[in-house]
Design a protein around this motif. Structure first.
Motif, PDB file in Angstrom:
ATOM      1  N   PHE A 152      60.364  92.604 -55.403  1.00 12.07           N
ATOM      2  CA  PHE A 152      60.938  93.465 -55.166  1.00 12.07           C
ATOM      3  C   PHE A 152      61.636  94.962 -55.376  1.00 12.07           C
ATOM      4  N   SER A 172      60.916  94.108 -50.386  1.00 10.76           N
ATOM      5  CA  SER A 172      62.440  94.751 -50.559  1.00 10.76           C
ATOM      6  C   SER A 172      62.527  94.473 -49.304  1.00 10.76           C
ATOM      7  N   LYS A 223      64.489  91.238 -49.603  1.00  8.46           N
ATOM      8  CA  LYS A 223      66.075  90.922 -50.273  1.00  8.46           C
ATOM      9  C   LYS A 223      66.915  91.722 -49.363  1.00  8.46           C
ATOM     10  N   ILE A 250      68.453  85.917 -53.537  1.00  7.24           N
ATOM     11  CA  ILE A 250      67.139  85.932 -53.439  1.00  7.24           C
ATOM     12  C   ILE A 250      66.256  85.956 -54.401  1.00  7.24           C
ATOM     13  N   ARG A 251      65.726  85.363 -55.155  1.00  8.61           N
ATOM     14  CA  ARG A 251      64.779  85.365 -56.249  1.00  8.61           C
ATOM     15  C   ARG A 251      63.231  85.379 -55.946  1.00  8.61           C
TER      16      ARG A 251
END
Length: 305
Positions: A249, A269, A272, A282-283
């Motif tokens: 991210f 990015s 996220k 978020i992961r």
């Protein structure tokens, strides 16, 4: 009698030293507490001390000078970041306008009588223009999200519907690339406080990332877990060793530069930032050759109706 007075004086001195040491220790602890508070909070508070002797006053004054210097440096940094963000935003806007106009002229040129070779070159140029427009749009969105003044408007919306609409828009692309994605989407209405455009953009960015770095295997799962909606978008990757999962991210991060020449490295990015602004999590995970981005969003009470 003299001995008695000496003992009394010594006892008084010892008691005074004990009081002094305890007072000194409490003051040092209090200064440490104030420093920890300033570390975690943006405050105009200054370090204060009840005593000035024993070097405590000098310590407090020195720390206040350092705190003031750090505040000034942080303000200078934030001003510079905002200035750069404004430049990016204005530049993106200024470039998008002539690109849109240029794209319109190419549309007119395509309708004219031209040779097959000229048609091929026009299509190549138009594809490059489209890629450039997408990259500028990502840069424009990313800079907006970095601005603390930007507010993402939220409303109650159906995550199921937004997901299905977004996935359906990729039908022709999947068909052209001979991709048969696997969908497991709950029929239970999952209502969230979100932004439909931001959710659609988030899903598209994750899918686009899969196209750039993945193989022809996609899986999309949406289910409910207690009071949260859990969305998982997975794709098969051929070279998982090239993916640094801890940097997924990061802005401008690209796992494979050779396959990302049309990407800014901002897609995940942006995803996220949108998820965090919708109070979600978020992961990214990598399980052997499967790369997945998992999103959790809090459900509204309407999901229980």
């Amino acid at each position: 009698m003299l001995m008695f007075y000496i003992i009394v004086v010594l006892v008084c001195i010892i008691l005074f030293l004990i009081w002094f040491i305890m007072k000194y220790q409490r003051q040092i602890k209090d200064i440490c507490r104030q420093l920890w508070f300033l570390k975690d909070h943006d405050s105009n508070m200054m370090i204060s001390s009840e005593i000035r002797f024993g070097g405590v006053g000098y310590l407090a004054d020195t720390l206040n000078e350092i705190v003031e210097l750090r505040k000034w440096e942080r303000k200078k940094y934030l001003d510079k970041e905002k200035s750069i963000s404004d430049i990016y935003t204005n530049l993106s806007h200024d470039i998008r306008t002539p690109l849109t106009s240029l794209d319109g002229y190419f549309q007119l040129l395509k309708e004219s009588e031209i040779t097959e070779e000229q048609q091929h070159y026009i299509l190549v140029i138009q594809e490059r223009i489209s890629s450039l427009k997408d990259m500028l749009e990502e840069l424009f969105t990313f800079t907006k999200l970095q601005n603390d003044d930007y507010v993402l408007e939220l409303s109650t919306c159906s995550l199921n519907r937004i997901l299905k609409d977004t996935l359906f828009s990729y039908y022709d692309i999947w068909k052209e690339n001979d991709i048969e994605p696997k969908f497991e989407i709950t029929e239970e209405p999952l209502m969230i406080e979100g932004n439909p455009q931001a959710l659609g953009r988030t899903i598209r960015n994750i899918i686009k990332n899969g196209f750039e770095h993945g193989e022809k295997q996609f899986e999309v799962h949406l289910e409910r877990k207690e009071q949260r909606a859990v969305l998982s978008l997975k794709n098969m990757v051929s070279e998982p060793d090239k993916i640094d999962i801890s940097r997924i991210f990061e802005r401008f991060y690209k796992a494979d530069e050779a396959r990302s020449d049309s990407s800014t490295g901002l897609g995940l990015s942006i995803a996220k930032e949108f998820v965090l602004r919708m109070k979600g999590e978020i992961r990214a995970e990598l399980d052997e050759n499967w790369f997945s981005v998992n999103i959790e969003l809090p459900l509204t009470e309407q999901s229980d109706v």
